[in-house]
Motif scaffolding. Structure first.
Motif, PDB file in Angstrom:
ATOM      1  N   GLU A  22       0.837  -1.207   0.000  1.00 25.62           N
ATOM      2  CA  GLU A  22       0.000   0.000   0.000  1.00 25.62           C
ATOM      3  C   GLU A  22       0.868   1.253   0.000  1.00 25.62           C
ATOM      4  O   GLU A  22       0.663   2.177  -0.801  1.00 25.62           O
ATOM      5  N   ALA A  23       1.868   1.281   0.889  1.00 23.25           N
ATOM      6  CA  ALA A  23       2.733   2.454   0.993  1.00 23.25           C
ATOM      7  C   ALA A  23       3.553   2.658  -0.275  1.00 23.25           C
ATOM      8  O   ALA A  23       3.752   3.791  -0.722  1.00 23.25           O
ATOM      9  N   LEU A  24       4.021   1.571  -0.876  1.00 29.64           N
ATOM     10  CA  LEU A  24       4.805   1.688  -2.111  1.00 29.64           C
ATOM     11  C   LEU A  24       3.970   2.277  -3.242  1.00 29.64           C
ATOM     12  O   LEU A  24       4.437   3.144  -3.981  1.00 29.64           O
ATOM     13  N   VAL A  25       2.730   1.806  -3.383  1.00 32.19           N
ATOM     14  CA  VAL A  25       1.858   2.322  -4.445  1.00 32.19           C
ATOM     15  C   VAL A  25       1.548   3.793  -4.220  1.00 32.19           C
ATOM     16  O   VAL A  25       1.532   4.594  -5.159  1.00 32.19           O
ATOM     17  N   LEU A  26       1.307   4.175  -2.953  1.00 35.32           N
ATOM     18  CA  LEU A  26       1.033   5.583  -2.642  1.00 35.32           C
ATOM     19  C   LEU A  26       2.234   6.475  -2.940  1.00 35.32           C
ATOM     20  O   LEU A  26       2.080   7.671  -3.161  1.00 35.32           O
ATOM     21  N   LYS A  27       3.437   5.896  -2.956  1.00 34.69           N
ATOM     22  CA  LYS A  27       4.652   6.646  -3.260  1.00 34.69           C
ATOM     23  C   LYS A  27       4.983   6.637  -4.752  1.00 34.69           C
ATOM     24  O   LYS A  27       6.038   7.114  -5.160  1.00 34.69           O
ATOM     25  N   GLY A  28       4.089   6.068  -5.564  1.00 26.70           N
ATOM     26  CA  GLY A  28       4.297   6.110  -7.000  1.00 26.70           C
ATOM     27  C   GLY A  28       4.919   4.868  -7.598  1.00 26.70           C
ATOM     28  O   GLY A  28       5.215   4.838  -8.792  1.00 26.70           O
ATOM     29  N   VAL A  29       5.128   3.821  -6.775  1.00 27.89           N
ATOM     30  CA  VAL A  29       5.659   2.562  -7.314  1.00 27.89           C
ATOM     31  C   VAL A  29       4.560   1.875  -8.114  1.00 27.89           C
ATOM     32  O   VAL A  29       3.379   1.911  -7.752  1.00 27.89           O
ATOM     33  N   GLY A  30       4.927   1.245  -9.216  1.00 30.50           N
ATOM     34  CA  GLY A  30       3.945   0.561 -10.047  1.00 30.50           C
ATOM     35  C   GLY A  30       3.200  -0.514  -9.283  1.00 30.50           C
ATOM     36  O   GLY A  30       3.773  -1.193  -8.417  1.00 30.50           O
ATOM     37  N   LEU A  31       1.921  -0.676  -9.594  1.00 29.11           N
ATOM     38  CA  LEU A  31       1.103  -1.680  -8.918  1.00 29.11           C
ATOM     39  C   LEU A  31       1.706  -3.069  -9.083  1.00 29.11           C
ATOM     40  O   LEU A  31       1.751  -3.859  -8.136  1.00 29.11           O
ATOM     41  N   ILE A  41       1.949  -2.490 -16.746  1.00 31.39           N
ATOM     42  CA  ILE A  41       1.514  -1.943 -18.036  1.00 31.39           C
ATOM     43  C   ILE A  41       0.044  -1.578 -18.034  1.00 31.39           C
ATOM     44  O   ILE A  41      -0.354  -0.514 -18.510  1.00 31.39           O
ATOM     45  N   TYR A  42      -0.787  -2.473 -17.469  1.00 31.04           N
ATOM     46  CA  TYR A  42      -2.242  -2.281 -17.541  1.00 31.04           C
ATOM     47  C   TYR A  42      -2.882  -1.921 -16.195  1.00 31.04           C
ATOM     48  O   TYR A  42      -4.108  -1.789 -16.120  1.00 31.04           O
ATOM     49  N   GLY A  43      -2.059  -1.752 -15.160  1.00 31.09           N
ATOM     50  CA  GLY A  43      -2.613  -1.490 -13.833  1.00 31.09           C
ATOM     51  C   GLY A  43      -3.425  -0.208 -13.748  1.00 31.09           C
ATOM     52  O   GLY A  43      -4.321  -0.093 -12.891  1.00 31.09           O
ATOM     53  N   TYR A  44      -3.113   0.771 -14.612  1.00 31.51           N
ATOM     54  CA  TYR A  44      -3.850   2.038 -14.552  1.00 31.51           C
ATOM     55  C   TYR A  44      -5.346   1.824 -14.805  1.00 31.51           C
ATOM     56  O   TYR A  44      -6.185   2.629 -14.384  1.00 31.51           O
ATOM     57  N   LEU A  45      -5.698   0.735 -15.456  1.00 31.79           N
ATOM     58  CA  LEU A  45      -7.107   0.437 -15.712  1.00 31.79           C
ATOM     59  C   LEU A  45      -7.842   0.019 -14.448  1.00 31.79           C
ATOM     60  O   LEU A  45      -9.081   0.053 -14.398  1.00 31.79           O
ATOM     61  N   ILE A  94       3.337 -11.543 -14.176  1.00 28.87           N
ATOM     62  CA  ILE A  94       2.204 -10.849 -13.542  1.00 28.87           C
ATOM     63  C   ILE A  94       2.597  -9.410 -13.196  1.00 28.87           C
ATOM     64  O   ILE A  94       1.839  -8.461 -13.438  1.00 28.87           O
ATOM     65  N   GLY A  95       3.797  -9.232 -12.641  1.00 25.79           N
ATOM     66  CA  GLY A  95       4.242  -7.900 -12.246  1.00 25.79           C
ATOM     67  C   GLY A  95       4.342  -6.944 -13.413  1.00 25.79           C
ATOM     68  O   GLY A  95       3.822  -5.815 -13.355  1.00 25.79           O
ATOM     69  N   TYR A  96       4.983  -7.372 -14.490  1.00 23.96           N
ATOM     70  CA  TYR A  96       5.117  -6.491 -15.654  1.00 23.96           C
ATOM     71  C   TYR A  96       3.759  -6.225 -16.313  1.00 23.96           C
ATOM     72  O   TYR A  96       3.508  -5.115 -16.801  1.00 23.96           O
ATOM     73  N   THR A  97       2.884  -7.232 -16.303  1.00 20.59           N
ATOM     74  CA  THR A  97       1.540  -7.040 -16.874  1.00 20.59           C
ATOM     75  C   THR A  97       0.755  -6.011 -16.082  1.00 20.59           C
ATOM     76  O   THR A  97       0.116  -5.113 -16.651  1.00 20.59           O
TER      77      THR A  97
END
Length: 334
Positions: free
Chosen positions: A269-278, A328-332, A322-325
């Motif tokens: 959660e903290a990593l994503v809030l800091k701008g790390v890719g999902l 790429i598409y996590g913004y959806l 899974i991570g790279y996918t």
């Protein structure tokens, strides 16, 4: 839609608890949650209480359902299926067993000893620590339902594909002989009463809380530090979504660690809030839970090195894909 959003915010995200914690930090501690120290204390208290409340309720419900499926009955159900259907069922079974990777290995040994196909048991072994109903609810409470459902789907696909590859490779000879020779005895299961099931569920809650509380505190503490004390520029420089190696780095950093999924969620959660890719955050979380060093050491005692290497390789490649996918598409999903 309004009712669903309200229920989601109040029951899962526990907005009431966040507001209560904010009031505690500001009125009792005299700190502002917009400051580093106040924000860290708010993050820590709120996340710890939320995770423990949700975990207790969900483990109780799951354990009550699980009381109808003891290992002997589960073995009989799984024994009726072969091929891809067996792998799917093994992976699905893993979702209703709230175990960490080390706790899943004794069941893996039991199922293998009972003569279940190797691919089915490995599908269970991959799925059990990676995906469970409690983690789905917690993911939804931290992120949203789209991410939670997507995580379950990819976790199950990884378990089914991984188990299928191992099953098709005919690697039974790389199981240690004592496992195959240790046949399970047929024991008639007593029918549990309602009180027995309630007691079983309460004991499961207490047992799991005893096993994971420290990892939750450590995980939330690290999450609070990342969220409030480490500059975003530093995290982005190492794990930014524009870095091609971020998923690779997160996966291999996570593998030696040992923590339950409930302890890694606040860090993700903290990593994503800091701008790390999902995808980077999820890869770290999946590597910690599915490929922790202690669980691999335990697994080495029951399988030979070649099978262990194949298992680690298959799961690692799956996590990287899974991570790279997701990156790429996590913004959806956000």
């Amino acid at each position: 839609m309004f009712i669903f959003d309200w229920l989601n915010n109040q029951l899962l995200k526990m907005q009431w608890l966040s507001d209560l914690t904010e009031s505690l930090v500001e009125n009792v501690f005299g700190l502002s949650i917009s400051d580093r120290l106040g924000g860290s204390i708010h993050f820590f208290i709120y996340d710890v209480l939320k995770i423990f409340i949700l975990l207790s309720v969900l483990i109780f419900i799951i354990s009550y359902i699980q009381s109808y499926f003891p290992p002997e009955r589960t073995k009989k159900i799984l024994g009726r299926f072969n091929g891809i259907s067996g792998n799917i069922l093994g992976a699905l079974l893993g979702t209703v067993t709230p175990f960490c990777s080390c706790s899943s290995i004794p069941l893996f040994i039991g199922f293998t000893s009972a003569g279940l196909p190797l691919g089915v048991t490995f599908s269970f072994l991959i799925s059990s620590p990676l995906v469970d109903l409690a983690s789905v609810i917690l993911l939804a409470s931290i992120f949203n339902w789209k991410i939670a459902i997507a995580y379950v789907v990819v976790g199950l696909v990884l378990a089914v594909v991984g188990g299928t590859i191992i099953g098709k490779s005919k690697l039974e000879k790389y199981i240690e002989p004592f496992v195959l020779n240790n046949k399970m005895a047929e024991v008639e299961q007593e029918e549990l009463t309602f009180k027995d099931r309630i007691d079983f569920s309460k004991n499961q809650v207490l047992d799991i809380i005893r096993r994971v509380w420290l990892y939750i505190l450590i995980g939330v503490g690290i999450g609070a530090a990342i969220h409030n004390w480490i500059p975003q520029s530093i995290i982005s420089a190492a794990l930014g979504q524009d870095k091609w190696y971020s998923v690779l780095l997160a996966t291999f950093v996570g593998m030696p660690m040992y923590a339950d999924i409930f302890g890694t969620l606040p860090i993700a959660e903290a990593l994503v809030l800091k701008g790390v890719g999902l995808g980077t955050a999820l890869s770290f979380m999946m590597a910690v839970t599915a490929l922790s060093l202690p669980s691999l050491i335990m697994l080495k005692r029951v399988v030979k090195m070649k099978l262990l290497v194949i298992f680690v390789s298959v799961v690692t490649i799956g996590i990287l894909i899974i991570g790279y996918t997701f990156n790429i598409y996590g913004y959806l999903l956000l």
